[in-house]
Design an enzyme around this catalytic site. Sequence first.
Site, PDB file in Angstrom:
ATOM      1  N   ARG A  46       2.273   1.901  -6.449  1.00 38.57           N
ATOM      2  CA  ARG A  46       2.471   0.833  -5.465  1.00 38.57           C
ATOM      3  C   ARG A  46       1.233  -0.057  -5.353  1.00 38.57           C
ATOM      4  NH1 ARG A  46       6.449   1.475  -1.845  1.00 38.57           N
ATOM      5  NH2 ARG A  46       5.300   0.361  -0.242  1.00 38.57           N
ATOM      6  N   GLU A  49      10.763 -11.757 -25.023  1.00 37.27           N
ATOM      7  CA  GLU A  49       9.700 -10.738 -24.877  1.00 37.27           C
ATOM      8  C   GLU A  49      10.236  -9.346 -24.583  1.00 37.27           C
ATOM      9  OE1 GLU A  49       6.857 -10.868 -21.660  1.00 37.27           O
ATOM     10  OE2 GLU A  49       8.208 -12.051 -20.437  1.00 37.27           O
ATOM     11  N   CYS A  71       0.846  -1.201   0.000  1.00 37.80           N
ATOM     12  CA  CYS A  71       0.000   0.000   0.000  1.00 37.80           C
ATOM     13  C   CYS A  71       0.877   1.245   0.000  1.00 37.80           C
ATOM     14  CB  CYS A  71      -0.860   0.002   1.258  1.00 37.80           C
ATOM     15  SG  CYS A  71      -1.730  -1.535   1.519  1.00 37.80           S
ATOM     16  N   LYS A  77       0.452  -5.866 -20.153  1.00 38.57           N
ATOM     17  CA  LYS A  77       0.714  -6.516 -18.859  1.00 38.57           C
ATOM     18  C   LYS A  77      -0.320  -7.595 -18.585  1.00 38.57           C
ATOM     19  CE  LYS A  77       2.654  -7.459 -15.028  1.00 38.57           C
ATOM     20  NZ  LYS A  77       3.838  -8.331 -15.100  1.00 38.57           N
ATOM     21  N   LYS A 104      11.541 -14.719 -21.220  1.00 37.46           N
ATOM     22  CA  LYS A 104      12.045 -13.414 -20.756  1.00 37.46           C
ATOM     23  C   LYS A 104      12.879 -12.765 -21.852  1.00 37.46           C
ATOM     24  CE  LYS A 104       9.992 -12.523 -17.906  1.00 37.46           C
ATOM     25  NZ  LYS A 104       9.040 -13.594 -17.830  1.00 37.46           N
ATOM     26  N   ASN A 164       0.508  -0.022   6.164  1.00 40.16           N
ATOM     27  CA  ASN A 164       0.965  -0.818   5.027  1.00 40.16           C
ATOM     28  C   ASN A 164       1.669  -2.032   5.623  1.00 40.16           C
ATOM     29  OD1 ASN A 164       2.010  -1.920   2.714  1.00 40.16           O
ATOM     30  ND2 ASN A 164       3.725  -0.479   2.549  1.00 40.16           N
ATOM     31  N   GLY A 165       1.139  -3.226   5.365  1.00 39.59           N
ATOM     32  CA  GLY A 165       1.775  -4.445   5.895  1.00 39.59           C
ATOM     33  C   GLY A 165       0.725  -5.467   6.259  1.00 39.59           C
ATOM     34  N   GLU A 192      11.065 -20.468 -19.175  1.00 38.93           N
ATOM     35  CA  GLU A 192      10.831 -19.117 -18.651  1.00 38.93           C
ATOM     36  C   GLU A 192      11.964 -18.179 -19.037  1.00 38.93           C
ATOM     37  OE1 GLU A 192       8.515 -17.473 -17.592  1.00 38.93           O
ATOM     38  OE2 GLU A 192       9.424 -15.789 -16.521  1.00 38.93           O
ATOM     39  N   HIS A 246      17.202 -34.778 -30.341  1.00 37.30           N
ATOM     40  CA  HIS A 246      16.010 -35.046 -31.185  1.00 37.30           C
ATOM     41  C   HIS A 246      15.744 -33.904 -32.138  1.00 37.30           C
ATOM     42  CE1 HIS A 246      15.244 -38.562 -28.708  1.00 37.30           C
ATOM     43  NE2 HIS A 246      15.550 -37.807 -27.680  1.00 37.30           N
ATOM     44  N   TRP A 295      -3.482  -1.743  -1.363  1.00 37.14           N
ATOM     45  CA  TRP A 295      -3.277  -2.919  -2.208  1.00 37.14           C
ATOM     46  C   TRP A 295      -3.657  -4.076  -1.300  1.00 37.14           C
ATOM     47  CZ3 TRP A 295      -1.952  -4.315  -7.121  1.00 37.14           C
ATOM     48  CH2 TRP A 295      -1.498  -5.607  -7.334  1.00 37.14           C
TER      49      TRP A 295
END
Length: 615
Positions: free
Chosen positions: A27, A495, A2, A610, A492, A101-102, A488, A511, A75
Amino acid sequence: MCGIVGYIGYREAYPIIIKGLERLEYRGYDSAGIALFDGSGINLSKTKGKVEDLKAKAEASISIEGSLGIGHTRWATHGVPNDVNSHPHYSNSGNLVIIHNGIIENYGAIKEELQNRGYTFSSDTDTEVLINLIEEVMKKEGVMLGKAVQIALNQVVGAYAIAVFDKEKPNEIVVAKLGSPLAIGVGENEFFIASDASPFIEFTNNAVYLEDEEMAVIRLGKEIKLRKIKDDSIAYPLVQELQLNLEEIEKGGYDHFMLKEIYEQPHAIKDTYRGRLRSAQGIIKMAGVDDHLQEFMDADRIIIVACGTSWHAGLVAEYIFENLARISVEVEYASEFRYRNPVITDRDVVIAISQSGETADTLAAIKLAKEHGALVFGVCNVVGSSIARETHAGAYTHAGPEIGVASTKAFTTQITVLTLLALKLAKERKAISEEDFTAYMLELEEIPAKVEKALESNAIVEIIAEAYKDSSNCLYLGRGYNFPVALEGALKLKEISYIHAEGYPAAEMKHGPIALIDDQMPVVVIATKKGHYEKVVSNIQEIKSRHGKIIAVVTEGDEQVRDLADHVIEVPETFESLTPLLTTIPLQLLSYHIAVMRDCNVDQPRNLAKSVTVE
Ligand code: AGP
């Protein structure tokens, strides 16, 4: 993650706080609120939505006067985003207000105790519990706000950055910090409080950053006095003169959000297992699972549906679930699953993985699974997102907002949640011994520090990036748990740097792909000690004999691969099933540095969004 903002001084607090909240929206926001002291009372307004929604509501409903105030952009971690769960929160008397925040892990027990003493609660949040605990301490101990905050915080377990004021003592704000950031802007006869310096940098560049377990009673006309929460000892404030501009502050001093989020992973992983991984008690607590444990126990299989990086996390989970919990797992691209008329029964559990919680294909796969009677469990990063609301149950990753389009901390926190789930089910199914269960929990607690260590490879990775930034192609190889990491790593690179890259199981080279190897082909090989090491060494030798350029990710101290590879990046040793949390780190950094060297738009790569909310 937050955003908190506070002001006490000679100016009107409202515009400072509102503008400060707008600057902290990066945030994360799903709700926002403000509380102002107008000289006689507190005026508070809060709402689900963005800061602009708060502005509209506040200016239509409360007096916005006053030179003392606190504001918050939420958040959500506990309690879905809505008006009531938004901050600030009043104490029962209405004299105190708090922003936070937490996460307070033991808020349930405290809430129960306070309810027994007659306290009532209007929200589902841990924050409202904290402000009433502070009020109860003030009453019971007969102490002022600052001392009450200190006593109360010694009773809570968790993370916090808080700002509190008492309308009976409007010349002070009390702040405290543990695990979440809190900065104090020091002006001429005015003070600012914020999660970072962006809300006050235009007013002052003198800042005090509280350290963990520090608190301060900020009084007008007085020097800031910091205290240690635990033992009340004095801490001396270091007033720093900031040289950062606004954009640099939002990125935490990093050049890009992606790099900031790569470096946030130790914290994000810890926040994700916080409150769930209880090694001292020997349990893994996941409410969303406990409420449906029998369905998980009776399941014939688990079907994982996801896209992109989340799909890669699902592949890692397949290896972990089958190896530890002995549960059959299938991993499906959501976009394929939704259209291929799959066999789904009410004895299936479907796990949907999504950072954004808004991916259209994953949402459609969930609806299909529900139509066939399967239990659907979500692993999302955005509280209250569509997928979080559509699933029967779930567990959030507490990664905080992921701004960079390339997913990084979402991947490692998804694996963290799925590992917790697999361990929990392995124990319930007696597929794992008590001692192995305990060993895994203790090793998971070591992972944040081991990720920190893996991040130390950044300088070496940057040198390697320089050598291969102009490559046209790149291969990524891994075996076992690190096969999904190879996929992955390739995703990365392609992209954000637009270099064509492919990931393969290392044994697949023979193969077909080995035909691609020549002295222009960089090959990233994950060759950690755990998991078919000797086989991977053989693969490396095959590549070397064809003059491929080998970039090897190895366990620290490895000498055998060092003699074969052109470049070596070390990561700390850990359990085989936990290696993806470490081996992915240098691959994230490699793609980042190559993209920067190619002048690509790292945070917003071309053609990408996103969240893919349309088919
Ligand atoms: C990964 O770096 C990409 N941003 C993309 O593959 C992403 O993982 C995919 O679109 C799924 O998004 P989600 O996790 O929000 O559902």
